[in-house]
Design a protein around this motif. Structure first.
Motif, PDB file in Angstrom:
ATOM      1  N   ASN A 158      27.434  48.775  29.003  1.00 47.49           N
ATOM      2  CA  ASN A 158      28.161  50.045  28.844  1.00 47.49           C
ATOM      3  C   ASN A 158      29.614  49.904  29.301  1.00 47.49           C
ATOM      4  OD1 ASN A 158      25.886  51.367  27.874  1.00 47.49           O
ATOM      5  ND2 ASN A 158      25.246  52.093  29.904  1.00 47.49           N
ATOM      6  N   TYR A 159      29.835  49.171  30.384  1.00 46.11           N
ATOM      7  CA  TYR A 159      31.192  48.939  30.860  1.00 46.11           C
ATOM      8  C   TYR A 159      32.003  48.153  29.814  1.00 46.11           C
ATOM      9  CZ  TYR A 159      30.164  50.334  35.735  1.00 46.11           C
ATOM     10  OH  TYR A 159      29.857  51.029  36.876  1.00 46.11           O
ATOM     11  N   ALA A 160      31.365  47.165  29.199  1.00 45.16           N
ATOM     12  CA  ALA A 160      32.059  46.357  28.193  1.00 45.16           C
ATOM     13  C   ALA A 160      32.457  47.219  26.992  1.00 45.16           C
ATOM     14  CB  ALA A 160      31.168  45.202  27.747  1.00 45.16           C
ATOM     15  N   ASP A 161      31.582  48.104  26.571  1.00 47.34           N
ATOM     16  CA  ASP A 161      31.895  49.010  25.454  1.00 47.34           C
ATOM     17  C   ASP A 161      33.060  49.933  25.817  1.00 47.34           C
ATOM     18  OD1 ASP A 161      29.861  47.948  23.931  1.00 47.34           O
ATOM     19  OD2 ASP A 161      28.413  49.524  24.431  1.00 47.34           O
ATOM     20  N   ARG A 162      33.043  50.440  27.028  1.00 42.08           N
ATOM     21  CA  ARG A 162      34.129  51.319  27.484  1.00 42.08           C
ATOM     22  C   ARG A 162      35.445  50.558  27.548  1.00 42.08           C
ATOM     23  NH1 ARG A 162      34.192  54.615  33.297  1.00 42.08           N
ATOM     24  NH2 ARG A 162      36.407  55.227  33.247  1.00 42.08           N
ATOM     25  N   TYR A 163      35.403  49.337  28.046  1.00 40.20           N
ATOM     26  CA  TYR A 163      36.608  48.507  28.135  1.00 40.20           C
ATOM     27  C   TYR A 163      37.203  48.278  26.747  1.00 40.20           C
ATOM     28  CZ  TYR A 163      39.630  44.550  29.345  1.00 40.20           C
ATOM     29  OH  TYR A 163      40.714  43.715  29.511  1.00 40.20           O
ATOM     30  N   ALA A 164      36.340  48.002  25.767  1.00 42.55           N
ATOM     31  CA  ALA A 164      36.804  47.754  24.402  1.00 42.55           C
ATOM     32  C   ALA A 164      37.534  48.968  23.846  1.00 42.55           C
ATOM     33  CB  ALA A 164      35.620  47.385  23.515  1.00 42.55           C
ATOM     34  N   LYS A 165      36.977  50.147  24.058  1.00 44.35           N
ATOM     35  CA  LYS A 165      37.592  51.380  23.537  1.00 44.35           C
ATOM     36  C   LYS A 165      38.907  51.685  24.230  1.00 44.35           C
ATOM     37  CE  LYS A 165      33.101  53.370  22.318  1.00 44.35           C
ATOM     38  NZ  LYS A 165      32.076  54.402  22.654  1.00 44.35           N
ATOM     39  N   GLU A 166      38.952  51.489  25.541  1.00 41.97           N
ATOM     40  CA  GLU A 166      40.157  51.822  26.297  1.00 41.97           C
ATOM     41  C   GLU A 166      41.304  50.857  26.049  1.00 41.97           C
ATOM     42  OE1 GLU A 166      38.115  54.010  30.206  1.00 41.97           O
ATOM     43  OE2 GLU A 166      39.197  52.113  30.424  1.00 41.97           O
ATOM     44  N   ASN A 167      40.966  49.608  25.699  1.00 38.15           N
ATOM     45  CA  ASN A 167      42.004  48.581  25.562  1.00 38.15           C
ATOM     46  C   ASN A 167      42.254  48.145  24.124  1.00 38.15           C
ATOM     47  OD1 ASN A 167      42.741  47.627  28.528  1.00 38.15           O
ATOM     48  ND2 ASN A 167      40.527  48.009  28.479  1.00 38.15           N
ATOM     49  N   ILE A 197      36.475  32.081  39.450  1.00 34.10           N
ATOM     50  CA  ILE A 197      37.773  32.704  39.670  1.00 34.10           C
ATOM     51  C   ILE A 197      37.673  33.948  40.554  1.00 34.10           C
ATOM     52  CG2 ILE A 197      38.694  31.821  37.493  1.00 34.10           C
ATOM     53  CD1 ILE A 197      38.517  34.740  36.431  1.00 34.10           C
ATOM     54  N   ASP A 198      36.443  34.494  40.684  1.00 37.99           N
ATOM     55  CA  ASP A 198      36.308  35.707  41.491  1.00 37.99           C
ATOM     56  C   ASP A 198      34.826  36.054  41.629  1.00 37.99           C
ATOM     57  OD1 ASP A 198      37.101  37.957  42.972  1.00 37.99           O
ATOM     58  OD2 ASP A 198      38.737  38.395  41.580  1.00 37.99           O
ATOM     59  N   TYR A 199      34.555  37.162  42.342  1.00 35.88           N
ATOM     60  CA  TYR A 199      33.191  37.681  42.431  1.00 35.88           C
ATOM     61  C   TYR A 199      33.261  39.197  42.561  1.00 35.88           C
ATOM     62  CZ  TYR A 199      33.936  38.247  47.486  1.00 35.88           C
ATOM     63  OH  TYR A 199      34.414  38.623  48.707  1.00 35.88           O
ATOM     64  N   VAL A 200      32.159  39.862  42.252  1.00 35.94           N
ATOM     65  CA  VAL A 200      32.042  41.311  42.432  1.00 35.94           C
ATOM     66  C   VAL A 200      30.757  41.575  43.203  1.00 35.94           C
ATOM     67  CG1 VAL A 200      33.379  41.974  40.413  1.00 35.94           C
ATOM     68  CG2 VAL A 200      30.931  41.570  40.174  1.00 35.94           C
ATOM     69  N   VAL A 201      30.808  42.587  44.054  1.00 35.88           N
ATOM     70  CA  VAL A 201      29.648  42.963  44.851  1.00 35.88           C
ATOM     71  C   VAL A 201      28.956  44.154  44.197  1.00 35.88           C
ATOM     72  CG1 VAL A 201      28.852  43.766  47.107  1.00 35.88           C
ATOM     73  CG2 VAL A 201      30.721  42.106  46.960  1.00 35.88           C
ATOM     74  N   LYS A 202      27.655  44.035  43.999  1.00 40.08           N
ATOM     75  CA  LYS A 202      26.868  45.126  43.412  1.00 40.08           C
ATOM     76  C   LYS A 202      26.650  46.237  44.444  1.00 40.08           C
ATOM     77  CE  LYS A 202      24.121  41.936  40.568  1.00 40.08           C
ATOM     78  NZ  LYS A 202      22.739  41.490  40.273  1.00 40.08           N
ATOM     79  N   PRO A 203      26.555  47.499  44.025  1.00 38.11           N
ATOM     80  CA  PRO A 203      26.749  47.961  42.645  1.00 38.11           C
ATOM     81  C   PRO A 203      28.222  47.924  42.243  1.00 38.11           C
ATOM     82  CG  PRO A 203      26.421  49.818  44.118  1.00 38.11           C
ATOM     83  CD  PRO A 203      26.214  48.591  44.947  1.00 38.11           C
ATOM     84  N   VAL A 204      28.481  47.577  40.998  1.00 39.50           N
ATOM     85  CA  VAL A 204      29.840  47.362  40.514  1.00 39.50           C
ATOM     86  C   VAL A 204      30.387  48.634  39.888  1.00 39.50           C
ATOM     87  CG1 VAL A 204      31.303  45.966  39.023  1.00 39.50           C
ATOM     88  CG2 VAL A 204      29.246  44.962  40.046  1.00 39.50           C
ATOM     89  N   ALA A 205      31.555  49.068  40.354  1.00 37.13           N
ATOM     90  CA  ALA A 205      32.221  50.223  39.755  1.00 37.13           C
ATOM     91  C   ALA A 205      32.952  49.793  38.488  1.00 37.13           C
ATOM     92  CB  ALA A 205      33.204  50.833  40.748  1.00 37.13           C
ATOM     93  N   TYR A 206      33.153  50.731  37.565  1.00 37.89           N
ATOM     94  CA  TYR A 206      33.823  50.372  36.311  1.00 37.89           C
ATOM     95  C   TYR A 206      35.228  49.833  36.556  1.00 37.89           C
ATOM     96  CZ  TYR A 206      36.383  50.514  31.990  1.00 37.89           C
ATOM     97  OH  TYR A 206      37.179  50.145  30.939  1.00 37.89           O
ATOM     98  N   GLY A 207      35.968  50.452  37.471  1.00 34.57           N
ATOM     99  CA  GLY A 207      37.338  49.996  37.734  1.00 34.57           C
ATOM    100  C   GLY A 207      37.377  48.550  38.195  1.00 34.57           C
ATOM    101  N   THR A 208      36.405  48.166  39.014  1.00 30.05           N
ATOM    102  CA  THR A 208      36.332  46.777  39.476  1.00 30.05           C
ATOM    103  C   THR A 208      36.018  45.840  38.322  1.00 30.05           C
ATOM    104  OG1 THR A 208      35.575  47.489  41.660  1.00 30.05           O
ATOM    105  CG2 THR A 208      35.164  45.193  41.045  1.00 30.05           C
ATOM    106  N   PHE A 209      35.042  46.236  37.497  1.00 29.64           N
ATOM    107  CA  PHE A 209      34.690  45.422  36.324  1.00 29.64           C
ATOM    108  C   PHE A 209      35.892  45.237  35.410  1.00 29.64           C
ATOM    109  CE2 PHE A 209      33.540  45.331  31.833  1.00 29.64           C
ATOM    110  CZ  PHE A 209      32.702  44.214  31.778  1.00 29.64           C
ATOM    111  N   SER A 210      36.608  46.318  35.136  1.00 30.96           N
ATOM    112  CA  SER A 210      37.765  46.265  34.252  1.00 30.96           C
ATOM    113  C   SER A 210      38.836  45.327  34.796  1.00 30.96           C
ATOM    114  CB  SER A 210      38.339  47.671  34.062  1.00 30.96           C
ATOM    115  OG  SER A 210      39.501  47.647  33.258  1.00 30.96           O
TER     116      SER A 210
END
Length: 249
Positions: free
Chosen positions: A33-42, A114-127
């Motif tokens: 869902n985050y990937a779909d949102r990223y595609a639309k926003e960018n 190159i990096d890491y994210v801590v779960k749960p991941v917020a959309y802003g962090t994913f983006s």
């Protein structure tokens, strides 16, 4: 004549390909869902391939991914072990670990994550992380060349070109597979290749920045070859090298 084509462009849109290695179904659904949102926003196209474990991922891996998001805690083989196997296949693809415990992700530097994210991941962090990966990936995107020769045409790839030299009014492509000659203008070629991380160190050489191994006041080593850096090109060339190494070019 040289033609270039990017592997990650579809029409006028950029194609981002994500490999998600994740066994948790809720995390997987959220990331899609985050990937779909990223595609639309960018205004880009995003394709995401999901893998339930590291063994499946390694078996089906292809080298045209823009980024790999990988869980660390997985069945059969943990993410760090999978990443070590991945680097045997592809040393360049940007890798981002996903984990509930940040202390595990620190080991990611051993496999050039190159990096890491801590779960749960917020959309802003994913983006933000995806944008970072896209920028990092641009340094290693491969482009195809079609070089016209007297006896036909030859396809080259930017990832295999160390540098291009002008010699006796001909262009000599120094590649991992040997030298290739054809006619043409180095200045015209520079205008085409500058966007693909090539830079002139003097009037005779157009250098692929990914192969710069050392640099001093007047010399750049490209692979094992030492090339002169001219006074007139020095400032711009050093700037290009610094930007490339820092991810800014």
């Amino acid at each position: 004549m040289v033609s270039l084509k990017g592997r990650y462009k579809v029409g006028l849109k950029v194609m981002i390909r994500i490999a998600l290695v994740e066994d948790d179904s809720s995390c997987k659904e959220q990331t899609v869902n985050y990937a779909d949102r990223y595609a639309k926003e960018n205004g880009v196209e995003v394709k995401i391939d999901c893998f339930g474990d590291g063994l499946e991922f390694l078996e089906k891996y292809s080298s045209d991914y823009t980024v790999v998001f990988m869980d660390i805690e997985m069945p059969y083989m943990n993410g760090l072990s999978v990443a070590k196997k991945l680097r045997e296949k592809d040393e360049y693809v940007p890798l981002i670990f996903m984990t509930q415990m940040a202390q595990y992700a620190i080991k990611g530097y051993e496999v050039n994550a190159i990096d890491y994210v801590v779960k749960p991941v917020a959309y802003g962090t994913f983006s933000d992380k995806l944008k970072k990966a896209v920028k990092a990936n641009e340094k290693y995107v491969d482009y195809d060349f079609t070089v016209a020769k007297k006896d036909g045409k030859l396809r080259l790839q930017t990832s295999k070109i160390y540098y291009v030299e002008v010699m006796n009014h001909k262009l000599v492509y120094h590649t991992v597979d040997g030298n290739v000659e054809n006619s043409g203008s180095l200045s015209a070629l520079e205008r085409e290749l500058v966007k693909y991380n090539f830079s002139r160190c003097n009037t005779c050489y157009l250098v692929n920045l990914r192969f710069v191994t050392a640099l001093n006041e007047n010399t750049v080593w490209v692979g094992s070859d030492a090339l002169a850096v001219s006074r007139s090109r020095k400032k711009s060339f050093f700037s290009d090298v610094a930007a490339y190494r820092g991810g800014g070019k």
